[in-house]
Motif scaffolding. Structure first.
Motif, PDB file in Angstrom:
ATOM      1  N   LYS A   1      18.062  33.769  53.901  1.00  0.00           N
ATOM      2  CA  LYS A   1      17.583  33.956  52.533  1.00  0.00           C
ATOM      3  C   LYS A   1      18.731  34.393  51.637  1.00  0.00           C
ATOM      4  O   LYS A   1      19.840  34.646  52.095  1.00  0.00           O
ATOM      5  CB  LYS A   1      16.468  35.002  52.500  1.00  0.00           C
ATOM      6  N   VAL A   2      18.444  34.483  50.347  1.00  0.00           N
ATOM      7  CA  VAL A   2      19.426  34.954  49.375  1.00  0.00           C
ATOM      8  C   VAL A   2      19.073  36.387  48.986  1.00  0.00           C
ATOM      9  O   VAL A   2      17.957  36.662  48.557  1.00  0.00           O
ATOM     10  CB  VAL A   2      19.446  34.055  48.128  1.00  0.00           C
ATOM     11  N   MET A   3      20.022  37.282  49.170  1.00  0.00           N
ATOM     12  CA  MET A   3      19.822  38.685  48.813  1.00  0.00           C
ATOM     13  C   MET A   3      20.630  38.991  47.552  1.00  0.00           C
ATOM     14  O   MET A   3      21.596  38.305  47.242  1.00  0.00           O
ATOM     15  CB  MET A   3      20.288  39.588  49.960  1.00  0.00           C
ATOM     16  N   LEU A   4      20.225  40.028  46.846  1.00  0.00           N
ATOM     17  CA  LEU A   4      20.947  40.439  45.652  1.00  0.00           C
ATOM     18  C   LEU A   4      21.968  41.507  46.002  1.00  0.00           C
ATOM     19  O   LEU A   4      21.673  42.463  46.721  1.00  0.00           O
ATOM     20  CB  LEU A   4      19.977  40.974  44.605  1.00  0.00           C
ATOM     21  N   ARG A   5      23.182  41.319  45.499  1.00  0.00           N
ATOM     22  CA  ARG A   5      24.184  42.372  45.633  1.00  0.00           C
ATOM     23  C   ARG A   5      23.765  43.532  44.749  1.00  0.00           C
ATOM     24  O   ARG A   5      23.447  43.357  43.579  1.00  0.00           O
ATOM     25  CB  ARG A   5      25.556  41.880  45.173  1.00  0.00           C
ATOM     26  N   SER A   6      23.819  44.722  45.311  1.00  0.00           N
ATOM     27  CA  SER A   6      23.532  45.904  44.509  1.00  0.00           C
ATOM     28  C   SER A   6      24.728  46.223  43.614  1.00  0.00           C
ATOM     29  O   SER A   6      25.827  45.685  43.799  1.00  0.00           O
ATOM     30  CB  SER A   6      23.248  47.098  45.420  1.00  0.00           C
ATOM     31  N   PHE A   7      24.517  47.101  42.666  1.00  0.00           N
ATOM     32  CA  PHE A   7      25.610  47.543  41.801  1.00  0.00           C
ATOM     33  C   PHE A   7      26.747  48.123  42.625  1.00  0.00           C
ATOM     34  O   PHE A   7      27.925  47.860  42.370  1.00  0.00           O
ATOM     35  CB  PHE A   7      25.098  48.591  40.802  1.00  0.00           C
ATOM     36  N   TRP A   8      26.395  48.935  43.643  1.00  0.00           N
ATOM     37  CA  TRP A   8      27.419  49.586  44.449  1.00  0.00           C
ATOM     38  C   TRP A   8      28.166  48.596  45.318  1.00  0.00           C
ATOM     39  O   TRP A   8      29.366  48.766  45.573  1.00  0.00           O
ATOM     40  CB  TRP A   8      26.792  50.701  45.288  1.00  0.00           C
ATOM     41  N   HIS A   9      27.496  47.553  45.782  1.00  0.00           N
ATOM     42  CA  HIS A   9      28.173  46.511  46.554  1.00  0.00           C
ATOM     43  C   HIS A   9      29.231  45.816  45.690  1.00  0.00           C
ATOM     44  O   HIS A   9      30.375  45.622  46.111  1.00  0.00           O
ATOM     45  CB  HIS A   9      27.146  45.505  47.073  1.00  0.00           C
ATOM     46  N   VAL A  10      28.837  45.459  44.476  1.00  0.00           N
ATOM     47  CA  VAL A  10      29.784  44.828  43.552  1.00  0.00           C
ATOM     48  C   VAL A  10      30.935  45.777  43.247  1.00  0.00           C
ATOM     49  O   VAL A  10      32.101  45.372  43.206  1.00  0.00           O
ATOM     50  CB  VAL A  10      29.072  44.412  42.249  1.00  0.00           C
ATOM     51  N   ALA A  11      30.621  47.056  43.053  1.00  0.00           N
ATOM     52  CA  ALA A  11      31.655  48.042  42.748  1.00  0.00           C
ATOM     53  C   ALA A  11      32.645  48.180  43.906  1.00  0.00           C
ATOM     54  O   ALA A  11      33.862  48.280  43.692  1.00  0.00           O
ATOM     55  CB  ALA A  11      31.011  49.389  42.432  1.00  0.00           C
ATOM     56  N   LEU A  12      32.134  48.182  45.133  1.00  0.00           N
ATOM     57  CA  LEU A  12      33.009  48.284  46.303  1.00  0.00           C
ATOM     58  C   LEU A  12      33.935  47.072  46.411  1.00  0.00           C
ATOM     59  O   LEU A  12      35.118  47.211  46.726  1.00  0.00           O
ATOM     60  CB  LEU A  12      32.169  48.424  47.571  1.00  0.00           C
ATOM     61  N   LEU A  13      33.399  45.887  46.153  1.00  0.00           N
ATOM     62  CA  LEU A  13      34.238  44.692  46.176  1.00  0.00           C
ATOM     63  C   LEU A  13      35.295  44.747  45.073  1.00  0.00           C
ATOM     64  O   LEU A  13      36.456  44.382  45.286  1.00  0.00           O
ATOM     65  CB  LEU A  13      33.377  43.436  46.015  1.00  0.00           C
ATOM     66  N   PHE A  14      34.895  45.216  43.905  1.00  0.00           N
ATOM     67  CA  PHE A  14      35.817  45.275  42.767  1.00  0.00           C
ATOM     68  C   PHE A  14      36.953  46.262  43.019  1.00  0.00           C
ATOM     69  O   PHE A  14      38.027  46.136  42.417  1.00  0.00           O
ATOM     70  CB  PHE A  14      35.068  45.666  41.496  1.00  0.00           C
ATOM     71  N   CYS A  15      36.739  47.209  43.938  1.00  0.00           N
ATOM     72  CA  CYS A  15      37.818  48.135  44.305  1.00  0.00           C
ATOM     73  C   CYS A  15      39.022  47.376  44.850  1.00  0.00           C
ATOM     74  O   CYS A  15      40.157  47.866  44.766  1.00  0.00           O
ATOM     75  CB  CYS A  15      37.320  49.129  45.353  1.00  0.00           C
ATOM     76  N   GLY A  16      38.785  46.181  45.416  1.00  0.00           N
ATOM     77  CA  GLY A  16      39.880  45.372  45.931  1.00  0.00           C
ATOM     78  C   GLY A  16      40.816  44.883  44.847  1.00  0.00           C
ATOM     79  O   GLY A  16      41.974  44.524  45.127  1.00  0.00           O
ATOM     80  N   ILE A  17      40.348  44.849  43.606  1.00  0.00           N
ATOM     81  CA  ILE A  17      41.190  44.481  42.466  1.00  0.00           C
ATOM     82  C   ILE A  17      41.690  45.729  41.742  1.00  0.00           C
ATOM     83  O   ILE A  17      42.865  45.845  41.407  1.00  0.00           O
ATOM     84  CB  ILE A  17      40.418  43.588  41.476  1.00  0.00           C
ATOM     85  N   LEU A  18      40.797  46.674  41.515  1.00  0.00           N
ATOM     86  CA  LEU A  18      41.129  47.844  40.706  1.00  0.00           C
ATOM     87  C   LEU A  18      42.175  48.728  41.374  1.00  0.00           C
ATOM     88  O   LEU A  18      43.104  49.214  40.714  1.00  0.00           O
ATOM     89  CB  LEU A  18      39.854  48.651  40.442  1.00  0.00           C
ATOM     90  N   GLY A  19      42.051  48.919  42.682  1.00  0.00           N
ATOM     91  CA  GLY A  19      43.017  49.762  43.397  1.00  0.00           C
ATOM     92  C   GLY A  19      44.449  49.263  43.270  1.00  0.00           C
ATOM     93  O   GLY A  19      45.340  50.013  42.857  1.00  0.00           O
TER      94      GLY A  19
END
Length: 213
Positions: free
Chosen positions: A10-28
């Motif tokens: 199925k397709v699940m929704l990324r939570s806000f925190w999931h997106v934030a954790l992934l974005f740490c890969g750019i922001l850091g």
């Protein structure tokens, strides 16, 4: 806004925190580069082209670079957690996030142990998870039809990293004028790859479920 994540059933929704954790890969990495280049540029006794980044920790106000290492390490560990949530199953489920967390912990230790020989030993230890992560990603992409071409890209980054590591070690050992450039190239190789990868994920690309083998 939550983003969809494709799983086997199925397709699940990324939570806000999931997106934030992934974005740490750019922001850091972005924060690390801004602080390093700014602090390195205004430090009169630091030669960015010759000296390793760790030398900044020994300058006046060197705590700035130490904190920079620690913050970068924390963001990298956070990205590793987000990557685990993204992978969900299949090859690299545990090993890929583990390499990111190892890199993050290495960066934190570089910010804590600023003197030799501990600093150099930690730098050497961080080389293994860096290269291994590229190779593991390349393997994952090779069995995921949605990431065509990325296996080659990952393998080339692994090869380039090893080459830059050798050149940095050799030029730094012989005190060549531009040794620092090769250390920068190691970091930039990873950061560019990571930024493009994370942007692909945030723009809707998915890591499909793949076999463990």
């Amino acid at each position: 806004m939550p983003q969809p994540v494709t799983t086997t059933n199925k397709v699940m929704l990324r939570s806000f925190w999931h997106v934030a954790l992934l974005f740490c890969g750019i922001l850091g990495p972005l924060i690390f580069l801004i602080v390093y280049f700014t602090f390195g540029d205004i430090s009169p006794d630091f030669d960015m082209l010759r000296q390793p980044i760790g030398d900044l920790e020994l300058m006046s106000y060197g705590w700035i670079q130490s904190v920079n290492f620690v913050i970068y390490g924390l963001f990298t560990c956070a990205f590793g957690i987000g990557l685990y949530k993204e992978l969900q199953s299949g090859f690299g489920l545990y090993t890929l996030p583990a390499t990111q967390i190892c890199l993050g912990l290495s960066a934190i230790l570089l910010g804590i142990f600023i003197h030799e020989p501990a600093h150099t030993y930690i730098s050497f230890l961080s080389a293994a998870p860096l290269v291994i992560s590229f190779l593991l990603f390349a393997r994952r992409f090779a069995i995921d039809p949605g990431w065509k071409g990325w296996a080659v890209y990952g393998n080339l980054c692994a090869l380039a990293s090893v080459l830059f590591m050798f050149l940095y070690w050799y030029t730094n050992k012989h005190n060549f004028a531009y040794a620092g450039i090769f250390e920068h190239m190691i970091i930039i190789t990873r950061m560019v790859w990571l930024a493009v990868f994370v942007l692909e994920l945030l723009n809707g690309r998915r890591l499909a479920a793949v076999p463990k083998g």
